[in-house]
Design a protein around this motif. Structure first.
Motif, PDB file in Angstrom:
ATOM      1  N   LYS A 150       0.872  -1.331  -0.012  1.00 48.78           N
ATOM      2  CA  LYS A 150      -0.007   0.178   0.017  1.00 48.78           C
ATOM      3  C   LYS A 150       0.965   1.227   0.004  1.00 48.78           C
ATOM      4  CE  LYS A 150      -4.182  -1.978   0.939  1.00 48.78           C
ATOM      5  NZ  LYS A 150      -5.358  -2.051   0.172  1.00 48.78           N
ATOM      6  N   ASN A 193       3.055   4.162  -1.672  1.00 47.41           N
ATOM      7  CA  ASN A 193       3.142   4.636  -2.696  1.00 47.41           C
ATOM      8  C   ASN A 193       5.018   4.810  -3.112  1.00 47.41           C
ATOM      9  OD1 ASN A 193       0.755   4.802  -3.654  1.00 47.41           O
ATOM     10  ND2 ASN A 193       0.323   6.511  -2.466  1.00 47.41           N
ATOM     11  N   PHE A 194       5.665   5.202  -1.993  1.00 47.60           N
ATOM     12  CA  PHE A 194       7.047   5.345  -2.254  1.00 47.60           C
ATOM     13  C   PHE A 194       7.818   4.184  -2.529  1.00 47.60           C
ATOM     14  CE2 PHE A 194       7.805   4.304   2.135  1.00 47.60           C
ATOM     15  CZ  PHE A 194       8.999   4.212   2.266  1.00 47.60           C
ATOM     16  N   GLU A 220      -0.007  10.750   1.615  1.00 45.30           N
ATOM     17  CA  GLU A 220      -0.843   9.671   1.882  1.00 45.30           C
ATOM     18  C   GLU A 220      -0.148   8.246   2.571  1.00 45.30           C
ATOM     19  OE1 GLU A 220       0.224  10.409  -2.115  1.00 45.30           O
ATOM     20  OE2 GLU A 220      -0.557  12.073  -0.997  1.00 45.30           O
ATOM     21  N   ASP A 221       1.120   7.970   2.271  1.00 47.34           N
ATOM     22  CA  ASP A 221       1.906   7.147   2.921  1.00 47.34           C
ATOM     23  C   ASP A 221       1.775   7.036   4.384  1.00 47.34           C
ATOM     24  OD1 ASP A 221       2.388   5.517   0.482  1.00 47.34           O
ATOM     25  OD2 ASP A 221       4.351   6.047   0.281  1.00 47.34           O
ATOM     26  N   LYS A 246       8.117  -3.303  -5.612  1.00 47.10           N
ATOM     27  CA  LYS A 246       7.598  -4.078  -4.191  1.00 47.10           C
ATOM     28  C   LYS A 246       8.636  -5.202  -3.986  1.00 47.10           C
ATOM     29  CE  LYS A 246       4.255  -1.103  -4.155  1.00 47.10           C
ATOM     30  NZ  LYS A 246       3.827  -0.081  -3.115  1.00 47.10           N
ATOM     31  N   THR A 304       8.264   1.705  -5.176  1.00 47.38           N
ATOM     32  CA  THR A 304       7.700   1.561  -6.416  1.00 47.38           C
ATOM     33  C   THR A 304       8.206   0.194  -6.902  1.00 47.38           C
ATOM     34  OG1 THR A 304       9.793   2.698  -7.276  1.00 47.38           O
ATOM     35  CG2 THR A 304       7.892   3.981  -7.049  1.00 47.38           C
ATOM     36  N   PRO A 310       5.275  10.253   0.387  1.00 48.57           N
ATOM     37  CA  PRO A 310       3.999  11.178   0.243  1.00 48.57           C
ATOM     38  C   PRO A 310       3.100  11.207   1.413  1.00 48.57           C
ATOM     39  CG  PRO A 310       4.361   9.398  -1.496  1.00 48.57           C
ATOM     40  CD  PRO A 310       5.316   8.947  -0.380  1.00 48.57           C
TER      41      PRO A 310
END
Length: 151
Positions: A113, A115-116, A137-138, A120, A118, A135
């Motif tokens: 989940k 975003n930073f 969001e993270d 995985k 990229t 970010p």
């Protein structure tokens, strides 16, 4: 406001927690100089092996940066065995706790989940530096995850 993630080991996490201070080695001076009071910082502890037990990588806390960066060579942090020389993590910032997580957040469980992250599969490359931006969001996702009971 910028959100940062700071990579450390468990010994230095205890120093951060007790002293409300974060420090980086000389080679990371430019990243800490970009931080400002009011920015947020998440603490990421790297996976470690203690005797025969693997302690997984985790997010342990969220802090607000409470000072401008400053230089202090007084011994405080423990130099990791992989680091050569007599590094004292001289570039530092004062921190104000936002939340010390009652249970560490298993980092690998968060990766899908974030975003930073990229890549995985090779996610450790995103955390090789002492601190990097992430970010909002993270940050929000991690803070929400810290409220969810695990068991």
């Amino acid at each position: 406001m910028t959100v940062w993630i700071a990579s450390t080991n468990r010994d230095n996490w205890e120093i951060i927690r007790k002293n409300n201070i974060w420090g980086v080695p000389k080679r990371n001076k430019k990243s800490i100089e970009r931080s400002k009071p009011g920015d947020k910082i998440l603490i990421f502890v790297k996976q470690e092996t203690v005797e025969d037990t693997i302690i997984p990588s985790a997010i342990t806390a969220a802090f607000e940066i409470a000072s401008k960066p400053f230089e202090d060579t007084a011994p405080l942090f423990i130099r990791p065995p992989s680091m050569h020389g007599d590094e004292s993590f001289p570039y530092r910032i004062r921190l104000r706790p936002i939340k010390i997580f009652p249970e560490e957040l298993d980092f690998k469980a968060l990766i899908p989940k974030l975003n930073f992250i990229t890549n995985k599969k090779q996610w450790t490359g995103h955390l090789r530096t002492a601190m990097r931006t992430v970010p909002d969001e993270d940050y929000d996702f991690i803070m929400k995850a810290s409220e969810t009971p695990r068991g």
